[in-house]
Motif scaffolding. Structure first.
Motif, PDB file in Angstrom:
ATOM      1  N   ILE A 151       0.852  -1.188   0.000  1.00  0.00           N
ATOM      2  CA  ILE A 151       0.000   0.000   0.000  1.00  0.00           C
ATOM      3  C   ILE A 151       0.890   1.241   0.000  1.00  0.00           C
ATOM      4  CG2 ILE A 151      -1.769   1.274   1.286  1.00  0.00           C
ATOM      5  CD1 ILE A 151      -2.522  -1.478   2.558  1.00  0.00           C
ATOM      6  N   VAL A 152       0.629   2.166  -0.903  1.00  0.00           N
ATOM      7  CA  VAL A 152       1.423   3.387  -1.016  1.00  0.00           C
ATOM      8  C   VAL A 152       0.529   4.598  -0.793  1.00  0.00           C
ATOM      9  CG1 VAL A 152       2.817   4.832  -2.552  1.00  0.00           C
ATOM     10  CG2 VAL A 152       3.098   2.341  -2.596  1.00  0.00           C
ATOM     11  N   HIS A 153       0.926   5.462   0.131  1.00  0.00           N
ATOM     12  CA  HIS A 153       0.267   6.754   0.342  1.00  0.00           C
ATOM     13  C   HIS A 153       1.251   7.841  -0.088  1.00  0.00           C
ATOM     14  CE1 HIS A 153      -2.525   5.174   3.796  1.00  0.00           C
ATOM     15  NE2 HIS A 153      -2.756   4.595   2.626  1.00  0.00           N
ATOM     16  N   THR A 154       0.895   8.612  -1.093  1.00  0.00           N
ATOM     17  CA  THR A 154       1.804   9.623  -1.608  1.00  0.00           C
ATOM     18  C   THR A 154       1.020  10.887  -1.957  1.00  0.00           C
ATOM     19  OG1 THR A 154       3.680   9.948  -3.116  1.00  0.00           O
ATOM     20  CG2 THR A 154       1.708   8.855  -4.028  1.00  0.00           C
ATOM     21  N   GLY A 155       1.677  11.845  -2.575  1.00  0.00           N
ATOM     22  CA  GLY A 155       1.026  13.093  -2.953  1.00  0.00           C
ATOM     23  C   GLY A 155       1.413  14.257  -2.060  1.00  0.00           C
ATOM     24  N   ASN A 194       9.315   6.991   1.435  1.00  0.00           N
ATOM     25  CA  ASN A 194       9.391   7.574   0.090  1.00  0.00           C
ATOM     26  C   ASN A 194      10.348   8.757   0.034  1.00  0.00           C
ATOM     27  OD1 ASN A 194       7.570   5.730  -0.898  1.00  0.00           O
ATOM     28  ND2 ASN A 194       5.797   7.073  -0.683  1.00  0.00           N
ATOM     29  N   ILE A 195      10.471   9.479   1.130  1.00  0.00           N
ATOM     30  CA  ILE A 195      11.419  10.594   1.167  1.00  0.00           C
ATOM     31  C   ILE A 195      12.847  10.064   1.139  1.00  0.00           C
ATOM     32  CG2 ILE A 195      12.290  12.504   2.577  1.00  0.00           C
ATOM     33  CD1 ILE A 195       9.431  13.036   3.461  1.00  0.00           C
ATOM     34  N   ALA A 196      13.098   9.006   1.918  1.00  0.00           N
ATOM     35  CA  ALA A 196      14.433   8.400   1.906  1.00  0.00           C
ATOM     36  C   ALA A 196      14.782   7.873   0.514  1.00  0.00           C
ATOM     37  CB  ALA A 196      14.491   7.273   2.936  1.00  0.00           C
ATOM     38  N   ALA A 212       6.345   9.195  -4.440  1.00  0.00           N
ATOM     39  CA  ALA A 212       6.605   7.756  -4.498  1.00  0.00           C
ATOM     40  C   ALA A 212       7.221   7.403  -5.850  1.00  0.00           C
ATOM     41  CB  ALA A 212       5.317   6.976  -4.284  1.00  0.00           C
ATOM     42  N   ALA A 213       8.212   6.534  -5.829  1.00  0.00           N
ATOM     43  CA  ALA A 213       8.899   6.135  -7.051  1.00  0.00           C
ATOM     44  C   ALA A 213       7.955   5.362  -7.968  1.00  0.00           C
ATOM     45  CB  ALA A 213      10.103   5.274  -6.709  1.00  0.00           C
ATOM     46  N   PRO A 214       8.039   5.599  -9.277  1.00  0.00           N
ATOM     47  CA  PRO A 214       7.195   4.846 -10.221  1.00  0.00           C
ATOM     48  C   PRO A 214       7.343   3.334 -10.073  1.00  0.00           C
ATOM     49  CG  PRO A 214       8.272   6.676 -11.344  1.00  0.00           C
ATOM     50  CD  PRO A 214       8.874   6.603  -9.967  1.00  0.00           C
ATOM     51  N   GLU A 215       8.550   2.863  -9.780  1.00  0.00           N
ATOM     52  CA  GLU A 215       8.765   1.429  -9.618  1.00  0.00           C
ATOM     53  C   GLU A 215       7.976   0.873  -8.429  1.00  0.00           C
ATOM     54  OE1 GLU A 215      12.950   3.156 -10.595  1.00  0.00           O
ATOM     55  OE2 GLU A 215      11.033   3.858  -9.766  1.00  0.00           O
ATOM     56  N   LEU A 216       7.844   1.693  -7.384  1.00  0.00           N
ATOM     57  CA  LEU A 216       7.083   1.282  -6.207  1.00  0.00           C
ATOM     58  C   LEU A 216       5.591   1.278  -6.515  1.00  0.00           C
ATOM     59  CD1 LEU A 216       7.708   0.454  -3.320  1.00  0.00           C
ATOM     60  CD2 LEU A 216       7.423   2.844  -2.647  1.00  0.00           C
TER      61      LEU A 216
END
Length: 210
Positions: free
Chosen positions: A42-46, A143-145, A177-181
């Motif tokens: 699960i990715v939370h980004t933006g 995601n920042i790291a 978030a990286a596109p690969e992720l």
């Protein structure tokens, strides 16, 4: 202009009930096709607020269900946050909390130190994710790291694809978030910034930001 026709409350209620019955039947047909379970990435980004807040909401759900879980904070480790107080003070038996970061990169101003902290966080994250007894692992601000190249994106993606137990949920938060992720994730939510009080001169406040 003519007066609107008077409504018949009984007829309105009947139409509403019929409409909702159709919606329920359609929803039931959809739900009947959803029987599988799996551990999700699960990715939370933006740019909007709420990425970590939503993730901690899921951690609290796990705790409420008696499901062992864990948190690894990659950036905010130096912060005294409400979620950390709550979890460590009340639910330490169900949720491990590891604050590995030392603040944002502009605070430490030491790239080697930031990379070392991120590596320690990732080593702990891999240990936790490998444990099949832990049902959810939150990697807060990872995601920042990744964005600052403190950790190789390819390494994180490869590990999640190869070593995450089938029923373990892993939540990764942070902007950009990286596109690969995003490609390997099962669930991706992008928080959109519409308004933020910071732009009006309001600082982060307890209970809202931390």
């Amino acid at each position: 202009m003519a007066d609107p026709k008077p409504t018949d409350p009984a007829a309105d209620a009947a139409r509403h009930a019929q409409k909702m019955a159709k919606k329920k039947a359609a929803r039931d047909r959809i739900m009947a096709t959803k029987a599988g379970e799996k551990g999700l990435i699960i990715v939370h980004t933006g740019a909007g607020k709420g990425k970590s807040s939503a993730a901690f909401g899921m951690i609290l759900r796990c705790i409420a269900h008696g499901m062992p879980c864990a948190v690894v904070q990659f950036i905010k480790g130096a912060w005294d946050t409400g979620e950390r107080r709550l979890i460590e003070g009340n639910f330490g038996d169900l949720c491990q909390f590891h604050a590995m970061g030392e603040g944002f990169t502009w605070e430490t101003q030491d790239k080697a130190r930031d990379i070392a902290a991120a590596r320690r966080g990732w080593d702990k994250a891999r240990e936790l994710i490998r444990d099949p007894a832990i049902r959810m692992v939150l990697l807060d601000e990872i995601n920042i790291a990744l964005r600052y190249d403190y950790l190789p994106v390819a390494e994180v993606v490869a590990f999640l694809e190869a070593e995450k137990p089938p029923m373990t949920h892993v939540v990764l938060t942070g902007r950009n978030a990286a596109p690969e992720l995003i490609e390997i994730a099962d669930l991706v939510t992008e928080m959109t910034l519409v308004k933020h009080p910071f732009r009006a001169g309001i600082k982060g406040q307890p209970g809202v930001e931390f």
